[in-house]
Design an enzyme around this catalytic site. Sequence first.
Site, mmCIF file in Angstrom:
data_model
loop_
_atom_site.group_PDB
_atom_site.id
_atom_site.type_symbol
_atom_site.label_atom_id
_atom_site.label_comp_id
_atom_site.label_asym_id
_atom_site.label_seq_id
_atom_site.Cartn_x
_atom_site.Cartn_y
_atom_site.Cartn_z
ATOM 1 C CB CYS A 1 -0.864 0.041 1.197
ATOM 2 S SG CYS A 1 -1.679 1.502 1.382
ATOM 3 C CB CYS B 1 0.911 1.225 4.171
ATOM 4 S SG CYS B 1 -0.706 0.711 4.895
ATOM 5 C CG ASP C 1 -3.155 14.708 -3.944
ATOM 6 O OD1 ASP C 1 -3.909 13.768 -3.736
ATOM 7 O OD2 ASP C 1 -2.511 14.381 -5.160
ATOM 8 C CG HIS D 1 -4.090 -0.929 5.123
ATOM 9 N ND1 HIS D 1 -3.530 -0.071 4.123
ATOM 10 C CD2 HIS D 1 -5.069 -1.762 4.721
ATOM 11 C CE1 HIS D 1 -4.218 -0.885 2.747
ATOM 12 N NE2 HIS D 1 -5.137 -1.764 3.425
ATOM 13 N N GLY E 1 -14.247 7.122 -8.029
ATOM 14 C CA GLY E 1 -12.584 7.615 -8.364
ATOM 15 C C GLY E 1 -11.809 7.382 -7.265
ATOM 16 C CG HIS F 1 -4.038 3.534 3.620
ATOM 17 N ND1 HIS F 1 -3.311 3.017 4.296
ATOM 18 C CD2 HIS F 1 -4.772 4.553 4.637
ATOM 19 C CE1 HIS F 1 -2.973 3.410 5.480
ATOM 20 N NE2 HIS F 1 -3.930 4.507 5.687
ATOM 21 C CG HIS G 1 -7.399 9.060 0.802
ATOM 22 N ND1 HIS G 1 -7.365 7.750 0.295
ATOM 23 C CD2 HIS G 1 -7.798 9.882 -0.160
ATOM 24 C CE1 HIS G 1 -7.341 7.647 -0.941
ATOM 25 N NE2 HIS G 1 -7.803 9.002 -1.225
ATOM 26 C CG HIS H 1 -9.043 14.136 -1.760
ATOM 27 N ND1 HIS H 1 -7.935 14.373 -2.414
ATOM 28 C CD2 HIS H 1 -9.887 12.671 -1.476
ATOM 29 C CE1 HIS H 1 -8.009 12.902 -3.063
ATOM 30 N NE2 HIS H 1 -8.971 12.222 -2.619
HETATM 31 P P1 5GP Z 1 -8.309 8.911 -4.167
HETATM 32 O O1 5GP Z 1 -8.614 9.027 -5.954
HETATM 33 O O2 5GP Z 1 -8.091 7.446 -4.050
HETATM 34 O O3 5GP Z 1 -9.381 9.485 -3.558
HETATM 35 O O4 5GP Z 1 -6.898 9.751 -4.029
HETATM 36 C C1 5GP Z 1 -5.645 9.464 -4.059
HETATM 37 C C2 5GP Z 1 -4.772 10.515 -3.948
HETATM 38 O O5 5GP Z 1 -3.638 10.126 -3.855
HETATM 39 C C3 5GP Z 1 -5.070 11.224 -5.641
HETATM 40 O O6 5GP Z 1 -5.224 12.790 -5.332
HETATM 41 C C4 5GP Z 1 -3.346 11.034 -5.770
HETATM 42 O O7 5GP Z 1 -2.789 12.370 -6.549
HETATM 43 C C5 5GP Z 1 -2.698 10.933 -4.466
HETATM 44 N N1 5GP Z 1 -1.415 10.284 -4.183
HETATM 45 C C6 5GP Z 1 -1.344 8.895 -5.058
HETATM 46 N N2 5GP Z 1 0.078 8.600 -4.924
HETATM 47 C C7 5GP Z 1 0.539 9.493 -4.113
HETATM 48 C C8 5GP Z 1 1.954 9.477 -3.640
HETATM 49 O O8 5GP Z 1 2.889 8.800 -3.432
HETATM 50 N N3 5GP Z 1 2.192 10.665 -2.684
HETATM 51 C C9 5GP Z 1 1.187 11.719 -2.525
HETATM 52 N N4 5GP Z 1 1.769 12.576 -1.578
HETATM 53 N N5 5GP Z 1 0.050 11.577 -2.979
HETATM 54 C C10 5GP Z 1 -0.361 10.744 -3.861
HETATM 55 ZN ZN ZN Z 2 -2.249 1.547 3.599
#
Ligand code: 5GP
Ligand code: ZN
Length: 106
Positions: free
Chosen positions: A4, A7, A30, A46, A89, A94, A96, A98
Amino acid sequence: MENCIFCKILRGDFGTEFVYENDYAVVFKDINPKADTHLLVVPRLHVESLNELDDEVLLGKLLITVKEVTKKLGIKSYRTVINTGKEAGQEVFHLHIHILSGNIKF
Ligand code: 5GP
Ligand code: ZN
């Protein structure tokens, strides 16, 4: 979890800077910001998505963390988003939250 990405970030594998952290969560920027400020609140535990989390204390603490970090950074107006499931989306499985503020392109 082994593979992950969040993680790994939590373990410090990439040296990601945490803009805020407490016992329950860390907050970092992000990598692909969709607003002037785009932060991710990530629980230390996690959990794949909101669908898998029933712990009322942790659920509350995650929102408190949103309040703490925005207060610390002086952000008064912001949008919070939780993507749950691929069709909605979610890309990183894991949980989170925004936090988006300023010129939101979402
Ligand atoms: P989701 O689409 O799952 O709600 O959001 C995942 C977010 O994680 C995306 O906005 C993407 O830009 C961000 N993200 C993905 N990989 C990484 C990373 O390695 N580092 C950081 N800081 N953000 C990440
Ligand atoms: Zn995780």
